[in-house]
Structure formats: C-alpha cells, structure tokens
Scaffold this active site. Structure first.
Site, PDB file in Angstrom:
ATOM      1  N   GLU A   1       0.824  -1.213   0.000  1.00 28.23           N
ATOM      2  CA  GLU A   1       0.000   0.000   0.000  1.00 28.23           C
ATOM      3  C   GLU A   1       0.858   1.262   0.000  1.00 28.23           C
ATOM      4  OE1 GLU A   1      -3.040   0.386  -0.627  1.00 28.23           O
ATOM      5  OE2 GLU A   1      -3.687  -1.690  -0.526  1.00 28.23           O
TER       6      GLU A   1
ATOM      7  N   TYR B   1      -6.603   5.915   4.788  1.00 34.60           N
ATOM      8  CA  TYR B   1      -6.771   4.946   3.704  1.00 34.60           C
ATOM      9  C   TYR B   1      -5.935   3.678   3.952  1.00 34.60           C
ATOM     10  CZ  TYR B   1      -5.737   2.300  -0.339  1.00 34.60           C
ATOM     11  OH  TYR B   1      -5.538   1.220  -1.144  1.00 34.60           O
TER      12      TYR B   1
ATOM     13  N   ASP C   1      -9.838   5.837  -1.869  1.00 38.46           N
ATOM     14  CA  ASP C   1      -8.650   6.358  -2.568  1.00 38.46           C
ATOM     15  C   ASP C   1      -9.134   7.005  -3.867  1.00 38.46           C
ATOM     16  OD1 ASP C   1      -9.254   4.291  -4.278  1.00 38.46           O
ATOM     17  OD2 ASP C   1      -7.190   3.559  -4.443  1.00 38.46           O
TER      18      ASP C   1
ATOM     19  N   CYS D   1     -13.872   1.495 -14.570  1.00 32.59           N
ATOM     20  CA  CYS D   1     -14.394   2.855 -14.364  1.00 32.59           C
ATOM     21  C   CYS D   1     -13.207   3.818 -14.361  1.00 32.59           C
ATOM     22  CB  CYS D   1     -15.166   2.922 -13.050  1.00 32.59           C
ATOM     23  SG  CYS D   1     -16.162   4.405 -12.899  1.00 32.59           S
TER      24      CYS D   1
ATOM     25  N   CYS E   1     -18.390   1.313 -19.503  1.00 33.05           N
ATOM     26  CA  CYS E   1     -19.654   1.114 -18.784  1.00 33.05           C
ATOM     27  C   CYS E   1     -20.393  -0.145 -19.234  1.00 33.05           C
ATOM     28  CB  CYS E   1     -20.562   2.329 -18.960  1.00 33.05           C
ATOM     29  SG  CYS E   1     -19.844   3.816 -18.264  1.00 33.05           S
TER      30      CYS E   1
ATOM     31  N   CYS F   1     -19.359  -3.003 -17.162  1.00 34.10           N
ATOM     32  CA  CYS F   1     -19.290  -2.751 -15.712  1.00 34.10           C
ATOM     33  C   CYS F   1     -20.264  -3.655 -14.950  1.00 34.10           C
ATOM     34  CB  CYS F   1     -19.625  -1.278 -15.452  1.00 34.10           C
ATOM     35  SG  CYS F   1     -19.680  -0.893 -13.706  1.00 34.10           S
TER      36      CYS F   1
HETATM   37 FE1  SF4 Z   1     -18.269   3.669 -13.767  1.00 33.02          FE
HETATM   38 FE2  SF4 Z   1     -19.702   1.472 -14.048  1.00 33.02          FE
HETATM   39 FE3  SF4 Z   1     -20.909   3.803 -13.694  1.00 33.02          FE
HETATM   40 FE4  SF4 Z   1     -19.685   3.328 -15.984  1.00 33.02          FE
HETATM   41  S1  SF4 Z   1     -21.458   2.238 -15.192  1.00 33.02           S
HETATM   42  S2  SF4 Z   1     -19.547   5.171 -14.769  1.00 33.02           S
HETATM   43  S3  SF4 Z   1     -17.946   2.077 -15.322  1.00 33.02           S
HETATM   44  S4  SF4 Z   1     -19.604   2.745 -12.222  1.00 33.02           S
END
Ligand code: SF4
Length: 427
Positions: A68, A152, A170, A224, A231, A234
C-alpha cells in the site's frame, strides 16, 4: 442506519435519494455483483497472493503495508518489481527494522516520493521495538500507532489482512462512488470526502471486506477509468446514477425524491458548471482547479576526477535527512533565485569555491544542458555544468557527507530519478 440515511455530514440538509445508498436490497445486490466480478476478473498481484495465503497475521499485515505504501502515487505495473525485491530482501518487519536507511533508499531509488521508504522503515522499527513485533489489528490503531499510515492505508490493511469491515477511499474509489451517485461537488473538499467515507463504510461487504475494497479499487483502475470508462462491461452498471443520467437524461423533478433543488445541493455540480452532456459519466468526479506547480531552477555541477586506475570518478553529496528527496545523493547543487539567469555560472562557481576551499573560475565550468523534472508540486529545471578537477579535493565533512563514485557506483547508489536524468544530460 444513520449512515444509510446520510445523516452525519449534512444533518441540516436531507440529501436526495440519488446521492445515497438508502436501499439495503440495492446495497446487497451491488456487493454481490461486484464481488462475483472480482472473483472472475481480478489481477494476479503478488501481495494479494500473500495476503490470502500467509497464516502469520503479522506477515500478512506487513505485506499489505509495504504494497500500500508503494502504491501511493505509483502505478501497479511499476510497483510489482519493487515489491518483489523488497520482500525478498526484507521478508519480515524484523528484517526491515534492522536495515540501514541507505539500503532502503537504494532499493527505493526510482520509485519516487522517497520519504515513503523511510516511513515504512520507521513503522517497522516501531512495531518491533514498541509493540513487541505485533502489528496493530484495527484501522483505528494502525492509523494511531504507525508513522506514515493514514486513514486509507489503515483501512486497507485492517480489511485485507485482518477482515475488519471498514471501507476505504482512494482516488479510484472516489471516481467510482462519485459516478455511482452523481456527486459533482469538488471531490477534494473535506465535506465531500467525509461523505464518501460514510458511503464506503455503508457499502463494504461484512463477510469479505478486504476483497470488496480491493474490488472497488480494481473496478476504478480497470473499468471505471478516468477517461473512456467501459460502462458496457461494468458489473455494477445497474446501480450507476451517472450512467442512468447519460442514457435517460435528467430525471423528472420530483421534489425530495430525485431532484436536488436548484443550486443548493452540497453534492451536485455547482450551478455555474452544470451537467455537460458531451462528457457523459465523466462529468463525475470534479475537482477544484489545481494550483500550478512552483517553478524552480537549480544549478548542478558534475565534478570529475581520475581515480587510481585512471577511471573517471564523480563527486556526489548527500541531501539533508528531511524535506524533498531526503537522504538521497546528488551532484553538488545550488537552488537559484529566479532572476539570476545571467549570472548562474558565477554564482555556482562562488558556491563551489567556498565549499571546496580552492579557486574555481566561472569560465572553467562547462555548460552541459538543462534538464527538467516534474515533482508533484515543483517544476524543477536543473542547469547542468561539468568541471574536471586535477588531483583530490578535501571537503569539510561537517557540511554534508560526500563520496567519489564511478559510473557503475553512481547507478547503484541511492540517487533520485531526477539525478539520473542529469547524468544523461546532453553533451
Ligand atoms: Fe463507472 Fe460502471 Fe458507472 Fe460506468 S457504469 S460510470 S464504469 S460505475
């Protein structure tokens, strides 16, 4: 329940639902989706393997502490090799506690932000000498007792090594959470950061906190990402308010449910910088503009002599034990005032003359070139000169430790990346 309702940071202003995780069923589903993605897709990293398999709790905590601290401000790909070499050389807190700072700096050379290595060693010494070799087991104690361990790092060690159900925040987590909940207020402000810590503590999975925290950070690092987030791939896209807004536009203004009122929501983008549809989900997070780095000029001189076998040798001196690049070695250097440019050579010659106690003519200094190095907050220009010397020079060791090194010794010494660049300055 108070956290779920969003009470602590903005008790006076109830937050709209779009900024909260107020539905326990949604929180459960998000944890499940994120963890099953992590189990399938996580990167194979050496500290993860050790944290998962090492039976000795102190070694587990030590391994996560090292990784870390190295990962602060540094990319995973760069850290892996440093981490492996470090753990090979100092596999335990006890081994690190016995190392010299010189050895620590040598291994750290090139990783940047050098005070981290020193603090890591101070932490090991404290655990060994004051805590009977036992790492503190909770985030609270880790932060309180270990030098260089902030909120953190304490949360990461406690959750990953000891299974404490505590969240972490973070840069990656900030980005993911701000997007999940359309948080567009300055993400470096204390109020927003507090809010995000509350959120991370609500979300963290109670039975697999370490994996959950790593999964959230991994998602930020690989899916992300700051620009061009993926996305479509995701695993928690169905929980993402930013994506929802991008696909379906602003929700209808139903008071107290989705709409944030006009310009007075502490988590929405400021009214002067509203949602920009060309940015999509990357509207979030937002930061107040950074101060530009401070410009500095430093004259540096490569002093060269012939060693006993005629091999060229170069003089390096050690920097003070605190401040920027503490304890590292460098060619004799002199910070310059900004308005000195015309007289830099003379000023450097005067400085060397006073330091070496023998005459140094300004015209004897050969200009080699300028080297630019960007530290986090300083835009540093090194103005590089060289000066061949006949015979030896005797310096007052009370000024700062110095030594003559060959080229190979220079490369193996605890010198900063900036000085390695100076070494390569164009002829
Ligand atoms: Fe981030 Fe997932 Fe939202 Fe897209 S859908 S902005 S990758 S959290």
């Amino acid at each position: 329940a108070a956290l779920l309702a969003g009470a602590p940071a903005f008790a006076h202003a109830p937050l709209p639902a779009r900024h909260l995780f107020s539905d326990p069923a949604e929180v459960e589903a998000l944890r499940r989706n994120l963890l099953s993605w992590y189990d399938r897709c996580k990167r194979d990293l050496p500290w993860r393997a050790l944290a998962a398999t090492e039976p000795d709790a102190d070694r587990r905590g030590y391994a996560v502490l090292v990784s870390e601290i190295m990962l602060q401000q540094t990319q995973v790909a760069t850290v892996i090799d440093y981490y492996n070499r470090w753990m090979q050389k100092w596999p335990t807190l006890q081994a690190l506690a016995q190392a010299s700072l010189e050895e620590v700096n040598e291994l750290w050379a090139g990783l940047g932000y050098y005070s981290r290595g020193k603090r890591l060693q101070e932490a090991a010494r404290k655990v060994v000498s004051e805590l009977a070799g036992r790492m503190p087991r909770t985030a609270e104690d880790l932060q309180k007792l270990l030098p260089g361990v902030g909120r953190y790092t304490a949360g990461a060690i406690a959750s990953i090594s000891y299974g404490q159900a505590t969240g972490v925040v973070d840069g990656n987590v900030i980005r993911v959470l701000c997007r999940l909940r359309c948080i567009g207020a300055d993400s470096s402000s204390l109020a927003v950061v507090d809010r995000l810590w509350d959120m991370a503590n609500v979300l963290v999975d109670r039975s697999r906190p370490g994996d959950f925290n790593q999964a959230l950070m991994e998602l930020g690092a690989t899916v992300c990402v700051p620009k061009g987030p993926l996305c479509g791939e995701c695993p928690i896209k169905q929980h993402c308010q930013a994506r929802c807004r991008k696909l379906f536009g602003n929700p209808p203004p139903v008071p107290d449910v989705e709409d944030c009122g006009v310009g007075d929501c502490p988590l929405c983008p400021p009214a002067t910088e509203p949602w920009d549809s060309s940015l999509g989900v990357t509207n979030f997070p937002r930061k107040a503009a950074k101060k530009p780095p401070r410009a500095m000029r430093t004259a540096t001189c490569v002093l060269e002599r012939r060693g006993c076998q005629g091999t060229p040798e170069y003089l390096i001196v050690q920097r003070p034990s605190s401040g920027l690049l503490a304890g590292l070695w460098e060619f004799p250097s002199l910070p310059l005032a900004q308005d000195l440019q015309e007289k830099e050579r003379e000023v450097l010659a005067d400085h060397l003359q006073a330091w070496m106690g023998r005459p140094v003519a300004a015209k004897g200094l050969r200009f080699i070139g300028e080297v630019i190095h960007i530290f986090s907050h300083i835009h540093q220009t090194y103005v590089v000169y060289s000066l061949p010397l006949d015979g030896d020079v005797t310096l007052d060791p009370a000024l700062s430790p110095y030594r003559w090194v060959t080229e190979d010794e220079f490369r193996a010494s605890a010198v900063s990346t900036a000085m390695k660049k100076v070494w390569g300055a164009p002829e």
